[in-house]
Design an enzyme around this catalytic site. Structure first.
Site, PDB file in Angstrom:
ATOM      1  N   LYS A   1       0.820  -1.214   0.000  1.00  0.00           N
ATOM      2  CA  LYS A   1       0.000   0.000   0.000  1.00  0.00           C
ATOM      3  C   LYS A   1       0.859   1.273   0.000  1.00  0.00           C
ATOM      4  CE  LYS A   1      -4.011  -2.093   2.265  1.00  0.00           C
ATOM      5  NZ  LYS A   1      -4.896  -2.014   3.445  1.00  0.00           N
TER       6      LYS A   1
ATOM      7  N   TYR B   1     -12.377  -1.886  -4.554  1.00  0.00           N
ATOM      8  CA  TYR B   1     -12.932  -2.008  -3.207  1.00  0.00           C
ATOM      9  C   TYR B   1     -14.457  -1.863  -3.176  1.00  0.00           C
ATOM     10  CZ  TYR B   1      -8.225  -1.959  -1.261  1.00  0.00           C
ATOM     11  OH  TYR B   1      -6.935  -2.286  -0.934  1.00  0.00           O
TER      12      TYR B   1
END
Length: 142
Positions: free
Chosen positions: A11, A51
Protein backbone atom coordinates in the site's frame (compact mmCIF):
# COMPACT_ATOMS: atom_id res chain seq x y z
CA UNK A 1 -1.16 -28.52 0.59
CA UNK A 2 -2.08 -27.09 -2.77
CA UNK A 3 -0.25 -24.71 -5.07
CA UNK A 4 -2.17 -21.43 -5.23
CA UNK A 5 -1.79 -17.89 -6.42
CA UNK A 6 -2.94 -14.82 -4.51
CA UNK A 7 -2.79 -11.07 -4.91
CA UNK A 8 -0.72 -8.84 -2.66
CA UNK A 9 -0.68 -5.05 -2.65
CA UNK A 10 2.05 -3.04 -0.98
CA UNK A 11 0.00 0.00 0.00
CA UNK A 12 0.97 3.68 -0.39
CA UNK A 13 2.19 4.03 3.21
CA UNK A 14 4.72 1.23 2.79
CA UNK A 15 5.84 2.42 -0.66
CA UNK A 16 6.37 5.92 0.74
CA UNK A 17 8.30 4.51 3.71
CA UNK A 18 10.59 2.67 1.24
CA UNK A 19 9.99 -0.75 2.83
CA UNK A 20 9.02 -2.69 -0.30
CA UNK A 21 12.19 -4.78 -0.01
CA UNK A 22 11.50 -5.63 3.63
CA UNK A 23 8.00 -6.76 2.74
CA UNK A 24 9.23 -8.85 -0.19
CA UNK A 25 11.84 -10.42 2.10
CA UNK A 26 9.16 -11.51 4.59
CA UNK A 27 7.00 -12.93 1.78
CA UNK A 28 9.87 -14.89 0.25
CA UNK A 29 11.17 -16.13 3.60
CA UNK A 30 7.62 -17.30 4.30
CA UNK A 31 7.74 -19.58 1.27
CA UNK A 32 5.96 -17.44 -1.32
CA UNK A 33 7.30 -16.64 -4.78
CA UNK A 34 6.57 -13.42 -6.63
CA UNK A 35 5.54 -14.44 -10.12
CA UNK A 36 4.36 -11.00 -11.29
CA UNK A 37 4.91 -7.52 -9.91
CA UNK A 38 4.45 -3.91 -10.96
CA UNK A 39 4.22 -0.46 -9.43
CA UNK A 40 1.15 1.54 -10.39
CA UNK A 41 -0.80 4.53 -9.24
CA UNK A 42 -4.49 3.78 -8.83
CA UNK A 43 -7.04 6.23 -10.13
CA UNK A 44 -10.02 7.02 -7.94
CA UNK A 45 -12.24 5.03 -10.31
CA UNK A 46 -9.93 1.99 -10.15
CA UNK A 47 -9.76 2.13 -6.35
CA UNK A 48 -13.55 2.43 -6.07
CA UNK A 49 -14.01 -0.51 -8.42
CA UNK A 50 -11.44 -2.69 -6.65
CA UNK A 51 -12.93 -2.01 -3.21
CA UNK A 52 -16.59 -1.93 -4.40
CA UNK A 53 -17.59 -4.59 -1.85
CA UNK A 54 -16.96 -1.97 0.87
CA UNK A 55 -18.85 0.91 -0.78
CA UNK A 56 -21.57 1.03 1.88
CA UNK A 57 -19.16 0.85 4.82
CA UNK A 58 -18.28 4.00 6.76
CA UNK A 59 -14.54 3.73 6.00
CA UNK A 60 -14.94 3.49 2.20
CA UNK A 61 -14.20 7.14 1.40
CA UNK A 62 -11.09 7.22 3.60
CA UNK A 63 -9.89 3.92 2.11
CA UNK A 64 -10.18 5.29 -1.42
CA UNK A 65 -8.35 8.52 -0.50
CA UNK A 66 -5.58 6.48 1.09
CA UNK A 67 -5.19 4.06 -1.81
CA UNK A 68 -4.82 6.87 -4.38
CA UNK A 69 -2.46 9.07 -2.36
CA UNK A 70 0.63 7.43 -3.84
CA UNK A 71 1.87 4.47 -5.86
CA UNK A 72 1.26 0.86 -4.86
CA UNK A 73 3.05 -2.36 -5.77
CA UNK A 74 0.75 -5.13 -6.94
CA UNK A 75 2.04 -8.69 -6.93
CA UNK A 76 0.95 -12.19 -7.74
CA UNK A 77 2.29 -14.53 -5.10
CA UNK A 78 2.52 -18.27 -5.62
CA UNK A 79 3.08 -21.11 -3.20
CA UNK A 80 1.57 -23.93 -1.20
CA UNK A 81 -1.66 -22.60 0.31
CA UNK A 82 -0.56 -19.12 -0.82
CA UNK A 83 -3.74 -17.38 0.33
CA UNK A 84 -3.58 -18.51 3.95
CA UNK A 85 0.22 -18.34 4.01
CA UNK A 86 0.14 -14.72 2.84
CA UNK A 87 -2.54 -13.82 5.38
CA UNK A 88 -0.43 -15.34 8.17
CA UNK A 89 2.66 -13.42 7.02
CA UNK A 90 0.66 -10.17 6.79
CA UNK A 91 -0.76 -10.39 10.30
CA UNK A 92 -3.93 -8.89 11.75
CA UNK A 93 -5.65 -6.10 9.81
CA UNK A 94 -5.04 -3.68 12.67
CA UNK A 95 -1.26 -3.26 12.79
CA UNK A 96 -1.47 -2.49 16.51
CA UNK A 97 -2.87 -5.99 17.07
CA UNK A 98 -0.63 -7.83 14.57
CA UNK A 99 1.72 -10.48 15.93
CA UNK A 100 5.42 -9.74 16.19
CA UNK A 101 7.27 -10.71 13.04
CA UNK A 102 4.35 -10.07 10.70
CA UNK A 103 4.41 -7.48 7.93
CA UNK A 104 1.73 -5.34 9.50
CA UNK A 105 3.43 -5.38 12.89
CA UNK A 106 6.78 -4.40 11.35
CA UNK A 107 5.61 -1.85 8.77
CA UNK A 108 2.01 -0.79 9.51
CA UNK A 109 0.83 1.87 11.93
CA UNK A 110 -2.90 1.22 12.42
CA UNK A 111 -5.99 -0.42 10.92
CA UNK A 112 -5.95 1.76 7.78
CA UNK A 113 -2.24 2.30 7.20
CA UNK A 114 -1.36 -1.35 7.52
CA UNK A 115 1.20 -1.67 4.71
CA UNK A 116 -0.35 -4.50 2.69
CA UNK A 117 -3.50 -6.03 1.24
CA UNK A 118 -3.95 -9.73 0.52
CA UNK A 119 -6.74 -11.77 -1.01
CA UNK A 120 -8.95 -13.46 1.57
CA UNK A 121 -10.26 -16.37 -0.51
CA UNK A 122 -9.68 -18.27 -3.75
CA UNK A 123 -12.58 -16.44 -5.39
CA UNK A 124 -11.21 -13.05 -4.29
CA UNK A 125 -7.70 -13.99 -5.45
CA UNK A 126 -8.92 -14.87 -8.94
CA UNK A 127 -10.94 -11.65 -9.22
CA UNK A 128 -8.19 -9.45 -7.79
CA UNK A 129 -5.42 -10.95 -9.94
CA UNK A 130 -7.56 -10.44 -13.06
CA UNK A 131 -8.22 -6.83 -12.00
CA UNK A 132 -4.53 -5.93 -12.09
CA UNK A 133 -2.82 -8.40 -14.43
CA UNK A 134 -3.52 -9.39 -18.01
CA UNK A 135 -3.06 -13.04 -18.94
CA UNK A 136 0.22 -12.12 -20.68
CA UNK A 137 1.59 -10.62 -17.44
CA UNK A 138 0.96 -13.77 -15.42
CA UNK A 139 3.86 -16.13 -15.02
CA UNK A 140 3.91 -19.40 -13.13
CA UNK A 141 7.34 -20.48 -11.92
CA UNK A 142 6.21 -23.86 -10.63
Amino acid sequence: MSLEQTLSIVKPDAVKANVIGGIVDKLERGGLRIVAQKMIRLTETQAQSFYAEHKDRPFFSDLIKFMIEGPVVVQILEGDSAISTNRDIMGATNSKEAASGTIRHAFGTDIERNAVHGSDSQQAAEREIAFFFSQAERVALS
